[in-house]
Design an enzyme around this catalytic site. Structure first.
Site, PDB file in Angstrom:
ATOM      1  CG  HIS A 113      22.128  35.706  51.740  1.00 53.62           C
ATOM      2  ND1 HIS A 113      21.686  34.532  51.175  1.00 53.62           N
ATOM      3  CD2 HIS A 113      21.805  36.689  50.878  1.00 53.62           C
ATOM      4  CE1 HIS A 113      21.105  34.803  50.016  1.00 53.62           C
ATOM      5  NE2 HIS A 113      21.161  36.095  49.811  1.00 53.62           N
TER       6      HIS A 113
ATOM      7  NE  ARG B  87      11.340  40.097  43.920  1.00 57.93           N
ATOM      8  CZ  ARG B  87      12.409  39.852  44.680  1.00 57.93           C
ATOM      9  NH1 ARG B  87      12.441  38.783  45.451  1.00 57.93           N
ATOM     10  NH2 ARG B  87      13.429  40.670  44.672  1.00 57.93           N
TER      11      ARG B  87
ATOM     12  CG  ASP C 245      11.868  33.609  48.448  1.00 58.71           C
ATOM     13  OD1 ASP C 245      11.790  34.787  48.050  1.00 58.71           O
ATOM     14  OD2 ASP C 245      12.859  32.891  48.227  1.00 58.71           O
TER      15      ASP C 245
ATOM     16  CB  SER D 237      13.357  37.444  48.588  1.00 63.66           C
ATOM     17  OG  SER D 237      14.005  36.371  47.984  1.00 63.66           O
TER      18      SER D 237
ATOM     19  CE  LYS E   4      15.830  33.125  49.693  1.00 64.68           C
ATOM     20  NZ  LYS E   4      15.768  33.510  48.302  1.00 64.68           N
TER      21      LYS E   4
HETATM   22  N1  URA Z   1      18.569  36.805  46.512  1.00 66.16           N
HETATM   23  C1  URA Z   1      17.378  36.344  46.998  1.00 66.16           C
HETATM   24  O1  URA Z   1      17.305  35.290  47.596  1.00 66.16           O
HETATM   25  N2  URA Z   1      16.294  37.101  46.788  1.00 66.16           N
HETATM   26  C2  URA Z   1      16.326  38.293  46.163  1.00 66.16           C
HETATM   27  O2  URA Z   1      15.298  38.921  46.032  1.00 66.16           O
HETATM   28  C3  URA Z   1      17.565  38.759  45.658  1.00 66.16           C
HETATM   29  C4  URA Z   1      18.687  37.988  45.851  1.00 66.16           C
END
Ligand code: URA
Length: 444
Positions: free
Chosen positions: A82, A168, A161, A183, A187
């Protein structure tokens, strides 16, 4: 639960209990807490932070709000990467097929462009017909068959999320280390991984521009992963200039395909190989980073990585002709060369300015529901530290029309500064594990 009392407690610096966090997220996901109360709580978190126990409880509650990919007893290790987001960052497009063609399963779940940063899903969707909205069942079946699926966050994965993130985005509460960590990790942990590699961007084009904040973010996410049975490693990589040369969805896809042939820009390949090697070692698919890198290079030289990508494109409904013919990708209506305004040394190629210009050209979103134009963007041939001569072509602008070319030209004039000196900061500056922070480059 008396929500105003919980908000007040957090606002005044108190900590909520794990039961309060799980109750809050369950109620929010069920539509029982209005967005205005959740916004106030998010702002309280933004200013007060979260204690480790609160962050763990929030992350777990976000995972539990949905379903998971399950790989129990799977014959291959499962790993993902990620990135915290950048400009020109097309690494996932190369990495998923490379790592999958080394015998490891990769459920690459990615996001869309956010703010000035690009998103892997938008890049994939520049391929005519490519479908990123796979269900969990479809993704799982494709991973069984091809070792890899490239998809968006499905409605089943961490739905809390998804709602919180949208909130957000419009309440100025994105740039919070605990909220970003919960967040991203909710995932990723719902993907049922055996290992996770994080590409934490640092520099002026990253969400967190400061090195110490990037390190803190990496350490926070690593702690969350490790304590939930998912070995996690992070590399800190430079985002004070765009990665590679192409910035913009279809342009980046073309560069990624070149990269899968081993012909991409050196910085792009370097970051991709470094992250890929960490992925293979983390799940025991290679004994050390050197050997892992050799296998990844071999997957490129042999053509296996490109072949895996071609099969993924076809499986997800995309036009496989793009692999051999970049002309099958959508093409910009107007193209113009940008020339160095003076002789000197490139001092900066400011990624935030480039990313914002792509959004203005139509290649990113002002609102969630906006469609993106895949054709627009830039190809920038210079990096800080390069010497240029006045009038030399140093970039190309891709736009819808002459107004777009003018906008792109103005953006490049601001983003690319030429002076007497310039310096390229280390591309990969730190490696961070649960054991600590290792500086990989001198002066880091
Ligand atoms: N990517 C995400 O999935 N969440 C965040 O809060 C910032 C970047």
């Amino acid at each position: 639960m008396v929500i105003p009392a919980l908000i007040e407690h957090k606002r005044d610096g108190g900590a909520l209990t794990p039961e309060q966090w799980s109750g809050l997220i369950r109620a929010y996901a069920a539509g029982q807490i209005p967005d205005y109360q959740m916004s106030a709580l998010l702002m309280a978190i933004y200013f007060r932070g979260l204690e480790p126990g609160e962050l763990a409880a929030l992350t777990d509650a976000m995972i539990e709000s949905g379903d998971r990919l399950r790989f129990n007893g799977y014959p291959r290790p499962v790993v993902d990467k990620h990135s915290t987001g950048g400009v020109g960052d097309k690494v996932s497009l190369l990495l998923a097929p490379m790592v999958a063609s080394c015998g490891v399963a990769v459920p690459m779940m990615s996001g869309r462009g956010l703010g000035h940063t690009g998103g892997t899903l938008d890049k994939l969707e520049s391929i005519p017909g490519f479908r990123t909205n796979l269900t969990l069942a479809e993704a799982r079946a494709q991973i069984d068959r091809l070792g890899c699926a490239m998809l968006g966050q499905t409605p089943e994965i961490a739905p809390a999320d998804k709602r919180l993130y949208a909130l957000r985005d419009v309440t100025a509460t994105v740039e919070s280390i605990p909220l970003i960590s919960a967040s991203i990790m909710s995932k990723k942990l719902a993907e049922g991984l055996n290992g996770l590699v994080l590409d934490v961007k640092t520099g002026s084009g990253a969400f967190l521009t400061d090195l110490s904040k990037s390190v803190e973010l990496a350490r926070t996410m690593i702690a969350l992963g490790e304590t939930r049975g998912c070995p996690t490693v992070a590399l800190l990589t430079a985002m004070d200039r765009p990665l590679g040369r192409a910035c913009g969805n279809a342009l980046e896809m073309e560069e990624a395909i070149e990269g899968l042939r081993g012909r991409g820009p050196m910085d792009l390949l370097e970051v991709t190989y470094a992250l890929g090697a960490e992925m293979l070692v983390l799940v025991g698919a290679a004994p050390n980073l050197g050997e892992a890198r050799g296998r990844l290079e071999e997957s490129v030289v042999s053509g296996r990585a490109l072949e895996t990508f071609a099969r993924v494109v076809e499986a997800q409904g995309g036009n496989p002709a793009v692999i051999e013919d970049p002309g099958a990708l959508p093409q910009a209506q107007a193209v113009e060369v940008f020339r160095a305004p003076r002789t000197g040394v490139v001092a900066a190629v400011e990624p935030r300015r480039i990313g914002r210009a792509i959004v203005e050209l139509g290649g990113g979103r002002m609102a969630v529901e906006d469609a993106v134009d895949p054709t627009v963007g830039f190809v920038i041939a210079v990096k800080p530290g390069d010497t240029v001569r006045a009038g030399e072509p140093i970039a190309s602008i891709f736009a819808r029309d002459e107004a777009g070319i003018a906008l792109g030209t103005a953006a490049l004039r601001e983003a690319v500064t030429i002076g007497e000196t310039g310096r390229l900061t280390p591309l990969i500056s730190h490696r961070i594990t649960s054991r600590g922070v290792e500086a990989l480059a001198e002066g880091s």
